[in-house]
Write a protein that holds these residues in place. Sequence first.
Motif, PDB file in Angstrom:
ATOM      1  N   ILE A   1      26.772  68.038  35.696  1.00 52.56           N
ATOM      2  CA  ILE A   1      27.817  67.806  36.706  1.00 52.56           C
ATOM      3  C   ILE A   1      27.737  66.352  37.174  1.00 52.56           C
ATOM      4  O   ILE A   1      26.651  65.817  37.393  1.00 52.56           O
ATOM      5  CB  ILE A   1      27.658  68.796  37.872  1.00 52.56           C
ATOM      6  N   GLN A   2      28.910  65.735  37.334  1.00 52.20           N
ATOM      7  CA  GLN A   2      28.923  64.278  37.537  1.00 52.20           C
ATOM      8  C   GLN A   2      28.752  63.831  38.993  1.00 52.20           C
ATOM      9  O   GLN A   2      28.104  62.833  39.267  1.00 52.20           O
ATOM     10  CB  GLN A   2      30.239  63.732  36.986  1.00 52.20           C
ATOM     11  N   ASP A   3      29.397  64.544  39.912  1.00 51.90           N
ATOM     12  CA  ASP A   3      29.329  64.134  41.320  1.00 51.90           C
ATOM     13  C   ASP A   3      29.025  65.334  42.199  1.00 51.90           C
ATOM     14  O   ASP A   3      29.772  66.321  42.173  1.00 51.90           O
ATOM     15  CB  ASP A   3      30.697  63.632  41.818  1.00 51.90           C
TER      16      ASP A   3
ATOM     17  N   ALA B   1      27.854  61.224  33.320  1.00 49.31           N
ATOM     18  CA  ALA B   1      27.892  59.895  32.690  1.00 49.31           C
ATOM     19  C   ALA B   1      27.403  58.795  33.623  1.00 49.31           C
ATOM     20  O   ALA B   1      27.167  57.676  33.177  1.00 49.31           O
ATOM     21  CB  ALA B   1      29.322  59.581  32.251  1.00 49.31           C
ATOM     22  N   HIS B   2      27.246  59.099  34.897  1.00 52.17           N
ATOM     23  CA  HIS B   2      26.798  58.078  35.855  1.00 52.17           C
ATOM     24  C   HIS B   2      25.294  58.133  36.096  1.00 52.17           C
ATOM     25  O   HIS B   2      24.772  57.399  36.934  1.00 52.17           O
ATOM     26  CB  HIS B   2      27.531  58.238  37.193  1.00 52.17           C
ATOM     27  N   ALA B   3      24.615  59.045  35.424  1.00 48.50           N
ATOM     28  CA  ALA B   3      23.164  59.185  35.628  1.00 48.50           C
ATOM     29  C   ALA B   3      22.496  59.584  34.315  1.00 48.50           C
ATOM     30  O   ALA B   3      21.648  60.488  34.287  1.00 48.50           O
ATOM     31  CB  ALA B   3      22.881  60.222  36.724  1.00 48.50           C
TER      32      ALA B   3
ATOM     33  N   ASP C   1      24.758  55.461  39.214  1.00 50.30           N
ATOM     34  CA  ASP C   1      25.771  54.394  39.147  1.00 50.30           C
ATOM     35  C   ASP C   1      26.559  54.154  40.440  1.00 50.30           C
ATOM     36  O   ASP C   1      26.926  53.023  40.734  1.00 50.30           O
ATOM     37  CB  ASP C   1      26.801  54.738  38.062  1.00 50.30           C
ATOM     38  N   GLU C   2      26.888  55.214  41.152  1.00 49.64           N
ATOM     39  CA  GLU C   2      27.735  55.059  42.332  1.00 49.64           C
ATOM     40  C   GLU C   2      26.933  55.129  43.629  1.00 49.64           C
ATOM     41  O   GLU C   2      27.504  55.326  44.696  1.00 49.64           O
ATOM     42  CB  GLU C   2      28.832  56.131  42.346  1.00 49.64           C
ATOM     43  N   GLY C   3      25.601  54.996  43.518  1.00 51.48           N
ATOM     44  CA  GLY C   3      24.780  54.943  44.718  1.00 51.48           C
ATOM     45  C   GLY C   3      24.226  56.279  45.182  1.00 51.48           C
ATOM     46  O   GLY C   3      23.429  56.332  46.120  1.00 51.48           O
TER      47      GLY C   3
ATOM     48  N   ILE D   1      39.925  60.235  50.569  1.00 51.23           N
ATOM     49  CA  ILE D   1      39.500  59.092  49.752  1.00 51.23           C
ATOM     50  C   ILE D   1      38.109  59.366  49.197  1.00 51.23           C
ATOM     51  O   ILE D   1      37.280  59.998  49.847  1.00 51.23           O
ATOM     52  CB  ILE D   1      39.534  57.786  50.578  1.00 51.23           C
ATOM     53  N   LYS D   2      37.884  58.864  47.985  1.00 53.22           N
ATOM     54  CA  LYS D   2      36.596  59.040  47.296  1.00 53.22           C
ATOM     55  C   LYS D   2      36.183  57.682  46.740  1.00 53.22           C
ATOM     56  O   LYS D   2      36.926  57.110  45.946  1.00 53.22           O
ATOM     57  CB  LYS D   2      36.800  60.063  46.167  1.00 53.22           C
ATOM     58  N   VAL D   3      35.036  57.173  47.173  1.00 59.57           N
ATOM     59  CA  VAL D   3      34.617  55.877  46.625  1.00 59.57           C
ATOM     60  C   VAL D   3      33.157  55.864  46.215  1.00 59.57           C
ATOM     61  O   VAL D   3      32.543  54.804  46.158  1.00 59.57           O
ATOM     62  CB  VAL D   3      34.892  54.690  47.576  1.00 59.57           C
TER      63      VAL D   3
ATOM     64  N   ALA E   1      38.151  55.479  43.931  1.00 64.05           N
ATOM     65  CA  ALA E   1      37.577  54.317  43.247  1.00 64.05           C
ATOM     66  C   ALA E   1      37.117  54.747  41.852  1.00 64.05           C
ATOM     67  O   ALA E   1      37.281  55.900  41.456  1.00 64.05           O
ATOM     68  CB  ALA E   1      36.390  53.798  44.048  1.00 64.05           C
ATOM     69  N   ARG E   2      36.525  53.807  41.123  1.00 63.26           N
ATOM     70  CA  ARG E   2      35.933  54.111  39.818  1.00 63.26           C
ATOM     71  C   ARG E   2      34.419  53.930  39.911  1.00 63.26           C
ATOM     72  O   ARG E   2      33.899  53.397  40.886  1.00 63.26           O
ATOM     73  CB  ARG E   2      36.484  53.167  38.733  1.00 63.26           C
ATOM     74  N   SER E   3      33.728  54.354  38.860  1.00 57.87           N
ATOM     75  CA  SER E   3      32.265  54.187  38.884  1.00 57.87           C
ATOM     76  C   SER E   3      31.877  52.714  38.771  1.00 57.87           C
ATOM     77  O   SER E   3      30.864  52.297  39.319  1.00 57.87           O
ATOM     78  CB  SER E   3      31.611  55.019  37.789  1.00 57.87           C
ATOM     79  N   GLY E   4      32.683  51.920  38.074  1.00 50.33           N
ATOM     80  CA  GLY E   4      32.457  50.479  38.040  1.00 50.33           C
ATOM     81  C   GLY E   4      33.345  49.834  39.092  1.00 50.33           C
ATOM     82  O   GLY E   4      34.568  49.898  38.995  1.00 50.33           O
TER      83      GLY E   4
ATOM     84  N   GLY F   1      36.254  52.641  34.803  1.00 50.38           N
ATOM     85  CA  GLY F   1      35.673  53.980  34.726  1.00 50.38           C
ATOM     86  C   GLY F   1      34.669  54.090  33.590  1.00 50.38           C
ATOM     87  O   GLY F   1      34.708  53.320  32.635  1.00 50.38           O
ATOM     88  N   ALA F   2      33.752  55.075  33.724  1.00 50.91           N
ATOM     89  CA  ALA F   2      32.818  55.384  32.628  1.00 50.91           C
ATOM     90  C   ALA F   2      33.197  56.718  32.001  1.00 50.91           C
ATOM     91  O   ALA F   2      33.109  56.907  30.791  1.00 50.91           O
ATOM     92  CB  ALA F   2      31.391  55.428  33.141  1.00 50.91           C
ATOM     93  N   SER F   3      33.595  57.672  32.836  1.00 55.40           N
ATOM     94  CA  SER F   3      34.066  58.953  32.302  1.00 55.40           C
ATOM     95  C   SER F   3      35.576  58.924  32.464  1.00 55.40           C
ATOM     96  O   SER F   3      36.110  59.081  33.545  1.00 55.40           O
ATOM     97  CB  SER F   3      33.419  60.118  33.049  1.00 55.40           C
ATOM     98  N   ARG F   4      36.251  58.672  31.368  1.00 54.74           N
ATOM     99  CA  ARG F   4      37.678  58.379  31.438  1.00 54.74           C
ATOM    100  C   ARG F   4      38.493  59.475  30.774  1.00 54.74           C
ATOM    101  O   ARG F   4      38.087  60.034  29.759  1.00 54.74           O
ATOM    102  CB  ARG F   4      37.956  57.043  30.729  1.00 54.74           C
TER     103      ARG F   4
HETATM  104  C1  2PG Z   1      35.562  60.061  38.448  1.00 49.02           C
HETATM  105  C2  2PG Z   1      35.159  58.614  38.614  1.00 49.02           C
HETATM  106  C3  2PG Z   1      34.588  58.318  39.961  1.00 49.02           C
HETATM  107  P1  2PG Z   1      34.736  57.150  36.539  1.00 49.02           P
HETATM  108  O1  2PG Z   1      35.324  60.676  37.409  1.00 49.02           O
HETATM  109  O2  2PG Z   1      36.212  60.612  39.315  1.00 49.02           O
HETATM  110  O3  2PG Z   1      33.482  59.136  40.268  1.00 49.02           O
HETATM  111  O4  2PG Z   1      34.260  58.223  37.614  1.00 49.02           O
HETATM  112  O5  2PG Z   1      35.217  55.980  37.263  1.00 49.02           O
HETATM  113  O6  2PG Z   1      33.528  56.879  35.687  1.00 49.02           O
HETATM  114  O7  2PG Z   1      35.836  57.827  35.750  1.00 49.02           O
END
Ligand code: 2PG
Length: 429
Positions: free
Chosen positions: A163-165, A155-157, A205-207, A388-390, A366-369, A42-45
């Motif tokens: 907002i992340q996603d 954190a992914h952009a 990061d996640e496409g 499911i979220k990937v 899934a995770r961002s990595g 993960g990047a945002s943990r």
């Molecule tokens: C999240 C995940 C996946 P990360 O926050 O839900 O989008 O990101 O793996 O960086 O925690």
Amino acid sequence: MSASTIAAVRGYRVWDSRGRPTVEAEVRLVDGSVGHAIAPAGASRGSGEAKDLRDGGLPFGGYDVRDAVDGIDTTIAPSLDGLDATDQAAIDRTLIDLDGTADRSRLGGNAMIAVSMAVAHAAAAHAAMPLWQWLGGSTPPQLPLPEIQIFGGGAHAGRRVDIQDFMVVAVGADDYTEALDWTAEVYRCAGELMANDSRLYGIADEGGWWPAFDTNEDAFAVLVRAIEWAGLIPGDDVAIALDVAASEFGQGGRYRLARDGSDMDSDGLAELLVRWVEQYPIISIEDPLAEDDESGLTKLTRAIGDRVQIVGDDYLVTNAGRITEAAAKGACNTALIKPNQSGTLTETLDALRTAHGAGWGAIVSARSGETEDVTIVHLAVGWNAAQIKVGSFARSERLAKWNEGLRIARCDGGRGRLPPRSAFPWWQK
Ligand code: 2PG
Ligand code: MG
């Protein structure tokens, strides 16, 4: 010694979708069955997640995993040697005891989850079954409803927006195949809309498309247009889901949306989210408030939790105890389930069952990595998770998972039966 006894465990260093080192585990049984699995990152943990063991120092930005890999060969392997791979609970208990820390910092959550998942793969190979079936999935299999990113952020952009996603959920799709078909069209249309507006700058990061927006809210209008342009009805066919990942821009009850130039308290952010829910077809919000803002999460769930899925990620970190407490307080109504947040499959399943037992939803994530590892798809199917979220609908570490779902659906000639509507009480019209 039986045929499913563990004969060898090895660790290897491989690479993830961000070009960082990660851990692969290989488990061999006496009968020759083999299982492999790779840890995501993960990047945002959440602060309560199992810690990855990273070497630090200069090479690879400190992300190397030689110690974690060595730990598999020198500490984990001798302890699992001779155990039965079909007894996942005993394997995971051994890993937990061997690590001996609350945050998995000795062996590393990355080493532990890779081994735990590789054991499950080896056991399934021994049983000559696909992993989903070994884990207890129904036949014909039920596929989870996908939650798919269209725009990245946070954190992914590069924090281009806060907002992340920005994701979509094909709530009206008849089956898994149709859900992917619709999402592919929405993804394509969103890219064309960005290109027409001279805002197409590649992907995050996640496409998901790069979020070249002037405000956080701008993304919603483009998403709605993309759904319409794809010939679908926003809200009825395809709805919007967010991962606000608010812990990334707020703590102590204060939040700063840098893209919008606004500061607010917990109530202010909740009011903004409620306004967005009223204005746009948003049906799911993950981490709407920070992991330390339990009262805010409780208030928001009380306010809109009957019609919107409120998902805990950083706040719950795939931990059964935390889910039980949150359910008692009425904070959130759905748990994000990430195996590497807990460190073992047994604890991941415990978290998922606890969520289901509380009448909550569960989204395996899934995770961002990520890598080509597709274990989470089998977990979602085998454990009957409804969602499911990937990440997005681009890049092979993401498509490997969506395609694995199609492959699982295909095994009985089907298009992928989705969970019944009753699995989504928040979205009953
Ligand atoms: C999240 C995940 C996946 P990360 O926050 O839900 O989008 O990101 O793996 O960086 O925690
Ligand atoms: Mg999240």
